[in-house]
Design a protein around this motif. Structure first.
Motif, PDB file in Angstrom:
ATOM      1  N   LYS A  16       0.838  -1.205   0.000  1.00  0.00           N
ATOM      2  CA  LYS A  16       0.000   0.000   0.000  1.00  0.00           C
ATOM      3  C   LYS A  16       0.871   1.253   0.000  1.00  0.00           C
ATOM      4  O   LYS A  16       0.602   2.212  -0.723  1.00  0.00           O
ATOM      5  CB  LYS A  16      -0.922   0.015   1.218  1.00  0.00           C
ATOM      6  N   ARG A  17       1.916   1.250   0.841  1.00  0.00           N
ATOM      7  CA  ARG A  17       2.812   2.405   0.911  1.00  0.00           C
ATOM      8  C   ARG A  17       3.535   2.600  -0.417  1.00  0.00           C
ATOM      9  O   ARG A  17       3.645   3.715  -0.924  1.00  0.00           O
ATOM     10  CB  ARG A  17       3.811   2.217   2.054  1.00  0.00           C
ATOM     11  N   HIS A  19       2.520   1.633  -3.372  1.00  0.00           N
ATOM     12  CA  HIS A  19       1.518   2.057  -4.350  1.00  0.00           C
ATOM     13  C   HIS A  19       1.268   3.556  -4.240  1.00  0.00           C
ATOM     14  O   HIS A  19       1.143   4.252  -5.267  1.00  0.00           O
ATOM     15  CB  HIS A  19       0.220   1.271  -4.152  1.00  0.00           C
ATOM     16  N   GLU A  20       1.204   4.072  -3.026  1.00  0.00           N
ATOM     17  CA  GLU A  20       0.978   5.504  -2.822  1.00  0.00           C
ATOM     18  C   GLU A  20       2.152   6.320  -3.366  1.00  0.00           C
ATOM     19  O   GLU A  20       1.955   7.357  -4.000  1.00  0.00           O
ATOM     20  CB  GLU A  20       0.760   5.798  -1.332  1.00  0.00           C
ATOM     21  N   ARG A  23       1.892   6.302  -7.123  1.00  0.00           N
ATOM     22  CA  ARG A  23       0.814   7.195  -7.548  1.00  0.00           C
ATOM     23  C   ARG A  23       1.299   8.649  -7.570  1.00  0.00           C
ATOM     24  O   ARG A  23       1.037   9.394  -8.515  1.00  0.00           O
ATOM     25  CB  ARG A  23      -0.396   7.063  -6.619  1.00  0.00           C
ATOM     26  N   LYS A  24       2.039   9.046  -6.553  1.00  0.00           N
ATOM     27  CA  LYS A  24       2.558  10.414  -6.487  1.00  0.00           C
ATOM     28  C   LYS A  24       3.560  10.667  -7.611  1.00  0.00           C
ATOM     29  O   LYS A  24       3.544  11.731  -8.237  1.00  0.00           O
ATOM     30  CB  LYS A  24       3.207  10.672  -5.129  1.00  0.00           C
TER      31      LYS A  24
END
Length: 121
Positions: A16-17, A19-20, A23-24
């Motif tokens: 999740k981290r 992926h974030e 995304r940024k």
């Protein structure tokens, strides 16, 4: 200030981290200055890798600065081959580095260890 953050994190949380962050990057957003993260799947695994002797080695290098493995072993009153093995593991984990003279040093201003015990799902 450079910081190594060591902790426990599930694979799901790590993904999740990551992926974030991706995304940024894809969105052209600036990323904050990153700390070095080293995560283990459990506290048991973390403390099997970061034994009291290895923690003592990190503390000694932080206090003394770069040293040869021989000088480090002598200063810690430990067997050279055991210190060499511990240094290799800590280098592999990114907690130590070697300089151009082959001396080992801790490249971090600070090492923070976070251990949490999550409630079972």
């Amino acid at each position: 200030m450079s910081k190594a953050i060591i902790g426990t994190e599930s694979l799901q949380t790590m993904f999740k981290r990551a992926h974030e962050v991706a995304r940024k990057i894809d969105g052209g957003e600036p990323l904050p200055e990153a700390d070095y993260h080293l995560n283990f799947e459990s506290a048991t695994r973390l403390f099997s890798e970061l034994t009291p002797r290895r923690m003592e080695l990190l503390e000694e290098l932080k206090r003394s600065g770069p040293r040869s493995i021989y000088a480090l072993a002598k200063g810690l009153h430990r067997n050279y081959s055991n210190v060499h093995s511990d240094v290799r593991i800590l280098v592999d984990h990114g907690l130590l580095e070697k300089d151009e003279k082959g001396r080992v040093f801790m490249p971090w201003d600070e090492i923070q260890i976070n251990v949490s015990f999550a409630k079972a799902a």
